[in-house]
Design an enzyme around this catalytic site. Sequence first.
Site, short mmCIF file in Angstrom:
data_model
loop_
_atom_site.label_atom_id
_atom_site.label_comp_id
_atom_site.label_asym_id
_atom_site.label_seq_id
_atom_site.Cartn_x
_atom_site.Cartn_y
_atom_site.Cartn_z
N ASP A 1 105.16 -23.10 131.37
CA ASP A 1 103.77 -23.04 130.90
C ASP A 1 102.86 -23.33 132.10
O ASP A 1 102.92 -24.41 132.69
CB ASP A 1 103.58 -24.09 129.80
CG ASP A 1 102.13 -24.15 129.33
OD1 ASP A 1 101.61 -23.09 128.94
OD2 ASP A 1 101.52 -25.23 129.36
N THR B 1 97.86 -18.95 130.34
CA THR B 1 97.48 -19.84 131.44
C THR B 1 98.12 -19.41 132.76
O THR B 1 97.56 -19.63 133.83
CB THR B 1 97.90 -21.29 131.13
OG1 THR B 1 99.27 -21.28 130.73
CG2 THR B 1 97.08 -21.87 130.02
N THR B 2 99.31 -18.79 132.69
CA THR B 2 99.98 -18.32 133.92
C THR B 2 99.29 -17.04 134.40
O THR B 2 98.98 -16.90 135.59
CB THR B 2 101.48 -18.02 133.65
OG1 THR B 2 102.05 -19.17 133.03
CG2 THR B 2 102.21 -17.71 134.92
N ASP C 1 101.20 -23.17 122.05
CA ASP C 1 100.71 -21.84 122.42
C ASP C 1 100.70 -20.90 121.21
O ASP C 1 99.74 -20.17 120.98
CB ASP C 1 101.60 -21.22 123.52
CG ASP C 1 101.33 -21.85 124.89
OD1 ASP C 1 100.57 -22.84 124.92
OD2 ASP C 1 101.87 -21.38 125.89
#
Length: 535
Positions: A69, A102-103, A400
Site C-alpha cells: 500500500d 496511493t501508489t 481500500d
Amino acid sequence: MALAFDEYGRPFIILREQEQKSRVRGLDAQKANIMAAKAVARILRTSLGPKGMDKMLQSGDGDVTITNDGATILEQMEVENQIGKLMVELSRSQDYEIGDGTTGVVVLAGALLEQAEVLLERGIHPIRVAEGYEMASKLAVEHLSKIAHKFNFSPSDIEPLVQTCMTTLSSKIVGRCKRALAEIAVKAVLAVADLERKDVNLDLIKVEGKVGGKLEDTELVYGIVVDKDMSHPQMPKEIKNAKIAILTCPFEPPKPKTKHKVDIDSVEKFEALREAEKNYFDEMVKQCKDAGATLVICQWGFDDEANHLLMHRGLPAVRWVGGVELELIAIATGGRIVPRFQELTADKLGKAGLVREKAFGTTKDRMLYIEQCANSRAVTIFIRGGNKMMIEETKRSLHDALCVARNLIRDNSIVYGGGSAEISCSMAVEAAADKIPGVEQYAMRAFADALDMVPMALAENSGLQPINTLTAVKAQQYKEQNPHLGIDCNDVGTNNMREQNVFETLIGKKQQMLLATQVVKMILKIDDVITPAAY
C-alpha cells in the site's frame, strides 16, 4: 535573509549564518528536487498492479510491516528530504480523499517530473512546462468523463460493487480471497450507508482482527465484536434478548475529589465501613436490575467484591470496554451511555437479540459478540489470519475496498483499469497538443508520455516486455477506437478490461491526475533551495 545595496545601487542578499547554509539555485535546484521525487517514485513503481511486489519495513523498535500500500510504505519510510516529504503528503492526501490509488498517484508524479527534466534541459522555462501540464491535466480529466461508464446497483444487486472492490484487492497479499473479502466489504458499506443522501459513515464499520484460523474464516458480523469477556467465569456465556446498560460510571463507592484520610480505630468502625460499602454496591446492582438490565457493559473496572455481588445477583457484566467501542455498542443497540447510576432508566437500555462469548482455538482468548441488534447500522468485520502482519495487511486492504465501495455509492461512475484509461487519455492529450501553437505543446506531449509510464510499469511488474506490450495495446486502441483495452496483467488472454471486469472509480482516477499535476507544478516552481549544512 535580508536585501542590501552596494555603493553603486546593485542589490545583494545577505544570508544570516551564511557559512552554515548551503544554497542551490536555478536549473541545479530543479534537477536536485526532481531527482529526490524520482527516487521516491521509483521505490513505489514496483508495487503497482496485481503482480506488484511487497515492501518489508522495519521500524526503530523492531516492528515489521509487509505491505504494498503506497501510503503505508511512504508513511513508515521516514523520508528526510523536503521534496520527498511532498511526495509522502501527495500519497497521504489521495488516501484521505479517495482511500485507493496511493501508489499510482506517486508513480504518475514521478513520471511527470522525469519528462519535465528533459524539457528543462532543452531550455524550456519551468513555468511554461507547468502551464502545459495544467492544460494537459484538464484535457485528460475531461476525457476521463467521456470514457466513463455509469452503472446501477441496488441493495439486492451488488455485483457491480463487488467487481470493483475485487480490482482493488487483486493487487494485495489477500488477492486469493478477493471475492469473499470484496463481498464482505460491500455488504458492510451497504449496511451503514444512507443511500438516499449517498453518504457512508465508515466510522460505523469496526475492523477487528485475531491471530489464528485462516483468512477464509474472516466474517461480517451484523453487530459489534468486543475483545473482552464476562468479568466472572461463572457468568452465563450466552444471553438472549439482552437489555444492556451502558455505563461510564465505575462500580465502586464514590471518592471525594479532595485529599482525604479515614481513621479507623476500632473493629466496629471497620465493620460499619465494610457494611456501608456492601450496601452501596447492593444499591448499584439493584438500580441496574430495577431498570430491567440483563447485561452491564462498563467503561471502568470493578473490584472482586463488586464482581462477586454481580455474579450472585445474576447480573452478567463486562468491564474495561473502550470509549469508541461503547459508542458503537450504543449506536448498534439503540441504547444511551449513562454517566450516573441515578440516571439509569428502562428507556436508556440497549437491546440485542443475542450476546455470546466465543472462544478461539486452544488459547484462553475469548471475544464478546453482540448480534441481532435493534439498529444494525453498526457492523464489525472480524479478520482471522496466520500471523499479526497478515492481519494488519488485510485491515489495510479492506480499508481500500471499503473506501472504493463508499466512493461508488457517492458517484457510481467507473473507468476501466489495467492502464486502459491512461493510454486513452495519453492519446487524447497527444492529439490536442498538435493544435496548441505555443511551447506548451511540448509539455503536453511530455504529459502524454508520462501517462504511458503507468501501463508500462504494470506490464513490467507482470513480467511482460514493457515497450512491446504498451505499443501493441496503444495501436489496438487507436485502430478499434476502444478505450477499454489495457494491459493483460493476469494472462487471461484478452486485453479488454470490460470483459476482465477490471474497474476503477472515476473520482479516484480524476483525483490522481489532478493531485499529481498540482504537486509537480509546485516542485517545478522552486528555483532556489537554501538548507542548513549537514552537521
